[in-house]
Motif scaffolding. Structure first.
Motif, PDB file in Angstrom:
ATOM      1  N   ARG A   1     139.357 -87.776  25.730  1.00 54.51           N
ATOM      2  CA  ARG A   1     138.637 -89.002  26.031  1.00 54.51           C
ATOM      3  C   ARG A   1     137.129 -88.736  26.014  1.00 54.51           C
ATOM      4  NH1 ARG A   1     142.785 -92.319  28.320  1.00 54.51           N
ATOM      5  NH2 ARG A   1     144.098 -91.216  29.790  1.00 54.51           N
ATOM      6  N   GLU A   2     136.734 -87.628  26.652  1.00 53.74           N
ATOM      7  CA  GLU A   2     135.316 -87.277  26.695  1.00 53.74           C
ATOM      8  C   GLU A   2     134.783 -87.007  25.299  1.00 53.74           C
ATOM      9  OE1 GLU A   2     131.701 -86.677  28.630  1.00 53.74           O
ATOM     10  OE2 GLU A   2     133.606 -87.410  29.420  1.00 53.74           O
ATOM     11  N   GLY A   3     135.620 -86.386  24.461  1.00 58.38           N
ATOM     12  CA  GLY A   3     135.205 -86.133  23.083  1.00 58.38           C
ATOM     13  C   GLY A   3     134.925 -87.414  22.324  1.00 58.38           C
ATOM     14  N   LEU A   4     135.764 -88.405  22.524  1.00 56.48           N
ATOM     15  CA  LEU A   4     135.551 -89.687  21.847  1.00 56.48           C
ATOM     16  C   LEU A   4     134.288 -90.369  22.350  1.00 56.48           C
ATOM     17  CD1 LEU A   4     136.491 -91.863  19.901  1.00 56.48           C
ATOM     18  CD2 LEU A   4     137.896 -92.816  21.728  1.00 56.48           C
ATOM     19  N   ILE A   5     134.033 -90.270  23.658  1.00 57.78           N
ATOM     20  CA  ILE A   5     132.822 -90.882  24.217  1.00 57.78           C
ATOM     21  C   ILE A   5     131.575 -90.251  23.601  1.00 57.78           C
ATOM     22  CG2 ILE A   5     131.459 -91.107  26.327  1.00 57.78           C
ATOM     23  CD1 ILE A   5     134.091 -91.376  27.866  1.00 57.78           C
ATOM     24  N   LYS A   6     131.587 -88.908  23.497  1.00 58.79           N
ATOM     25  CA  LYS A   6     130.427 -88.218  22.918  1.00 58.79           C
ATOM     26  C   LYS A   6     130.310 -88.487  21.423  1.00 58.79           C
ATOM     27  CE  LYS A   6     130.271 -84.428  26.274  1.00 58.79           C
ATOM     28  NZ  LYS A   6     130.388 -82.959  26.469  1.00 58.79           N
ATOM     29  N   ALA A   7     131.450 -88.454  20.732  1.00 60.09           N
ATOM     30  CA  ALA A   7     131.420 -88.640  19.281  1.00 60.09           C
ATOM     31  C   ALA A   7     130.944 -90.031  18.902  1.00 60.09           C
ATOM     32  CB  ALA A   7     132.804 -88.376  18.689  1.00 60.09           C
ATOM     33  N   SER A   8     131.317 -91.020  19.683  1.00 67.03           N
ATOM     34  CA  SER A   8     130.923 -92.392  19.367  1.00 67.03           C
ATOM     35  C   SER A   8     129.530 -92.729  19.861  1.00 67.03           C
ATOM     36  CB  SER A   8     131.937 -93.376  19.963  1.00 67.03           C
ATOM     37  OG  SER A   8     132.011 -93.219  21.368  1.00 67.03           O
ATOM     38  N   GLY A   9     128.917 -91.787  20.605  1.00 62.57           N
ATOM     39  CA  GLY A   9     127.563 -92.021  21.091  1.00 62.57           C
ATOM     40  C   GLY A   9     127.479 -93.119  22.121  1.00 62.57           C
ATOM     41  N   GLN A  10     128.506 -93.224  22.945  1.00 57.14           N
ATOM     42  CA  GLN A  10     128.533 -94.310  23.926  1.00 57.14           C
ATOM     43  C   GLN A  10     127.325 -94.226  24.847  1.00 57.14           C
ATOM     44  OE1 GLN A  10     132.380 -95.060  25.725  1.00 57.14           O
ATOM     45  NE2 GLN A  10     131.441 -95.603  27.665  1.00 57.14           N
ATOM     46  N   GLY A  11     126.623 -95.337  24.965  1.00 54.55           N
ATOM     47  CA  GLY A  11     125.440 -95.387  25.816  1.00 54.55           C
ATOM     48  C   GLY A  11     124.172 -94.891  25.156  1.00 54.55           C
ATOM     49  N   GLN A  12     124.255 -94.402  23.914  1.00 52.15           N
ATOM     50  CA  GLN A  12     123.084 -93.905  23.191  1.00 52.15           C
ATOM     51  C   GLN A  12     122.566 -94.995  22.245  1.00 52.15           C
ATOM     52  OE1 GLN A  12     121.858 -90.824  23.906  1.00 52.15           O
ATOM     53  NE2 GLN A  12     123.503 -90.635  25.417  1.00 52.15           N
ATOM     54  N   ASP A  13     121.238 -95.058  22.099  1.00 50.69           N
ATOM     55  CA  ASP A  13     120.671 -96.107  21.252  1.00 50.69           C
ATOM     56  C   ASP A  13     120.989 -95.908  19.778  1.00 50.69           C
ATOM     57  OD1 ASP A  13     119.132 -93.874  20.904  1.00 50.69           O
ATOM     58  OD2 ASP A  13     117.225 -94.809  21.485  1.00 50.69           O
ATOM     59  N   TRP A  14     121.207 -94.643  19.354  1.00 43.39           N
ATOM     60  CA  TRP A  14     121.476 -94.393  17.934  1.00 43.39           C
ATOM     61  C   TRP A  14     122.869 -94.869  17.509  1.00 43.39           C
ATOM     62  CZ3 TRP A  14     125.689 -91.378  16.928  1.00 43.39           C
ATOM     63  CH2 TRP A  14     126.129 -90.525  17.946  1.00 43.39           C
ATOM     64  N   SER A  15     123.723 -95.193  18.488  1.00 47.14           N
ATOM     65  CA  SER A  15     125.071 -95.666  18.159  1.00 47.14           C
ATOM     66  C   SER A  15     125.147 -97.183  18.064  1.00 47.14           C
ATOM     67  CB  SER A  15     126.071 -95.174  19.201  1.00 47.14           C
ATOM     68  OG  SER A  15     125.806 -95.749  20.462  1.00 47.14           O
ATOM     69  N   SER A  16     124.010 -97.842  18.213  1.00 44.89           N
ATOM     70  CA  SER A  16     123.992 -99.299  18.112  1.00 44.89           C
ATOM     71  C   SER A  16     122.847 -99.834  17.256  1.00 44.89           C
ATOM     72  CB  SER A  16     123.914 -99.927  19.516  1.00 44.89           C
ATOM     73  OG  SER A  16     122.768 -99.466  20.211  1.00 44.89           O
ATOM     74  N   ASP A  17     121.815 -99.018  17.074  1.00 44.69           N
ATOM     75  CA  ASP A  17     120.643 -99.454  16.312  1.00 44.69           C
ATOM     76  C   ASP A  17     120.646 -98.767  14.944  1.00 44.69           C
ATOM     77  OD1 ASP A  17     117.834 -99.270  15.271  1.00 44.69           O
ATOM     78  OD2 ASP A  17     117.444-100.491  17.054  1.00 44.69           O
ATOM     79  N   PRO A  18     120.662 -99.521  13.838  1.00 46.38           N
ATOM     80  CA  PRO A  18     120.690 -98.908  12.495  1.00 46.38           C
ATOM     81  C   PRO A  18     119.530 -97.963  12.227  1.00 46.38           C
ATOM     82  CG  PRO A  18     121.250-101.231  12.357  1.00 46.38           C
ATOM     83  CD  PRO A  18     120.788-100.996  13.763  1.00 46.38           C
ATOM     84  N   ASN A  19     118.337 -98.329  12.652  1.00 43.10           N
ATOM     85  CA  ASN A  19     117.168 -97.474  12.413  1.00 43.10           C
ATOM     86  C   ASN A  19     117.245 -96.178  13.210  1.00 43.10           C
ATOM     87  OD1 ASN A  19     115.953 -99.356  10.636  1.00 43.10           O
ATOM     88  ND2 ASN A  19     115.089-100.492  12.365  1.00 43.10           N
ATOM     89  N   LYS A  20     117.685 -96.285  14.462  1.00 46.67           N
ATOM     90  CA  LYS A  20     117.828 -95.078  15.297  1.00 46.67           C
ATOM     91  C   LYS A  20     118.925 -94.171  14.727  1.00 46.67           C
ATOM     92  CE  LYS A  20     114.833 -96.325  18.405  1.00 46.67           C
ATOM     93  NZ  LYS A  20     114.519 -96.013  19.729  1.00 46.67           N
ATOM     94  N   TRP A  21     119.992 -94.776  14.212  1.00 41.37           N
ATOM     95  CA  TRP A  21     121.054 -93.964  13.607  1.00 41.37           C
ATOM     96  C   TRP A  21     120.535 -93.231  12.369  1.00 41.37           C
ATOM     97  CZ3 TRP A  21     123.200 -93.836   8.752  1.00 41.37           C
ATOM     98  CH2 TRP A  21     124.334 -93.041   8.595  1.00 41.37           C
ATOM     99  N   LYS A  22     119.748 -93.905  11.569  1.00 43.90           N
ATOM    100  CA  LYS A  22     119.188 -93.267  10.366  1.00 43.90           C
ATOM    101  C   LYS A  22     118.273 -92.100  10.750  1.00 43.90           C
ATOM    102  CE  LYS A  22     118.325 -93.000   5.922  1.00 43.90           C
ATOM    103  NZ  LYS A  22     117.659 -94.112   5.203  1.00 43.90           N
ATOM    104  N   ASP A  23     117.509 -92.266  11.812  1.00 44.81           N
ATOM    105  CA  ASP A  23     116.657 -91.168  12.292  1.00 44.81           C
ATOM    106  C   ASP A  23     117.501 -89.986  12.748  1.00 44.81           C
ATOM    107  OD1 ASP A  23     114.447 -92.739  11.787  1.00 44.81           O
ATOM    108  OD2 ASP A  23     114.237 -93.425  13.870  1.00 44.81           O
TER     109      ASP A  23
END
Length: 341
Positions: free
Chosen positions: A92-114
């Motif tokens: 479960r923890e692995g999925l939370i980290k892998a999906s970037g839960q709570g991180q801006d790069w997991s929801s913002d296209p520009n942050k993800w590209k960075d």
């Protein structure tokens, strides 16, 4: 003409009316209790038609025993939930980290590209150059399986899928680099990561959660496949698979294709040609005996022969690896100890 009622007659008549009224009241409540009793009796009769309920009620003290068993079942259910969490908690923890839960790069296209650019540059710095036998070498066009996003940015609906892809791809490369660094290779061999492919990018409807309300995941399992293509020594490959199996994230090797660079051993005549001028024919056959009859165990003499027969070989590996993650389960109806249902 009727006569007036005497006082005793009036008292008797009042008492009779009171008794009649009391009888009516008691009759009303009696009928209500009777109706409730009949309902319970009918419900009990319906239950008795079910074999499993009838078997419980047929036992002496069946209802009490059923309550006790329900409590015990609640305890067992709770214990099983704890044991399950021990196993799948890291997944479960692995999925939370892998999906970037709570991180801006997991929801913002520009942050993800960075983040994609930063992860790629970081892995390039850790990798070796061509001809380096001590580190993993990344192919020139290697870009974590996300080549199409070198020149363009993703849409918001693609970010959840791409966030997971980026994290898992980074993790796989890091595990391979760790395996290469820790491997005790008899003959250091170049390790080249030629390609990594991930699942097709999925577009999802991005819904904004209502203010003041936390989003609860519906539960389930995430499973996505990745394909690696590389060349490495047998020791590095063995270490890589071992680390995959022990990682807190859940990786499952689903398919594997191995091909040895050397199809067959060299012929004895070819081996002899390589040793001409360096060793005697007896050494080619298996080592020259010493004075006491034992074979010469000098590693400087044994190494070239092993190098010809089993060294300088490299495995060509194509493997499919599934990443699996357990979503957070919603609150369920679990029987609590002491509270039978």
């Amino acid at each position: 003409m009727k006569g007036k009622l005497t006082k005793p007659q009036m008292i008797a008549l009042g008492a009779g009316a009171g008794v009649l009224l009391l009888g009516l009241v008691l009759g009303f409540f009696g009928l209500g209790a009777l109706g409730e009793t009949q309902t319970q009796a009918q419900s009990l009769a319906d239950r008795k038609l079910k074999p499993e309920v009838a078997a419980v009620l047929a036992r002496p003290g069946g209802a009490g025993a059923a309550r006790k068993e329900a409590v015990e079942l609640g305890k067992i259910t709770e214990d099983l939930a704890k044991e399950e969490e021990k196993v799948v908690g890291s997944w479960r923890e692995g999925l939370i980290k892998a999906s970037g839960q709570g991180q801006d790069w997991s929801s913002d296209p520009n942050k993800w590209k960075d983040r994609l650019i930063a992860v790629h540059d970081q892995l390039r710095k850790k990798a070796g150059k061509k001809g380096d036998n001590s580190k993993v070498i990344l192919a020139d066009d290697f870009y974590l399986g996300l080549q199409e996003y070198k020149q363009k940015s993703p849409t918001a609906s693609q970010i959840p899928s791409l966030a997971l892809h980026l994290s898992v791809a980074e993790k796989l490369v890091e595990i391979l680099m760790e395996a290469k660094g820790a491997a005790k290779e008899a003959y250091p061999t170049q390790c080249i990561l030629q390609g990594l492919e991930g699942p097709a990018v999925k577009e999802v409807e991005v819904a904004k959660p209502e203010a003041g309300k936390a989003k609860v995941d519906g539960g389930g399992i995430v499973r996505e496949s990745y394909r690696l293509q590389m060349e490495c020594s047998p020791e590095v490959f063995y270490g890589f698979v071992g680390r995959l199996s022990q990682d807190p994230w859940l990786f499952v090797v689903m398919d594997l294709n191995l091909e040895n660079e050397q199809k067959e051993f060299l012929k004895r005549s070819e081996v002899a040609k390589r040793f001409e001028g360096e060793k005697s024919p007896s050494a080619v056959e298996g080592g020259s005996p010493t004075e006491n009859g034992r074979e010469n165990a000098n590693p400087q003499e044994a190494k070239p022969l092993l190098l010809v027969l089993a060294g300088k070989e490299r495995l060509r590996v194509v493997m499919k690896i599934d990443f699996m993650g357990w979503k957070i389960q919603p609150p369920g109806k679990v029987l609590a100890p002491g509270k039978p249902s």
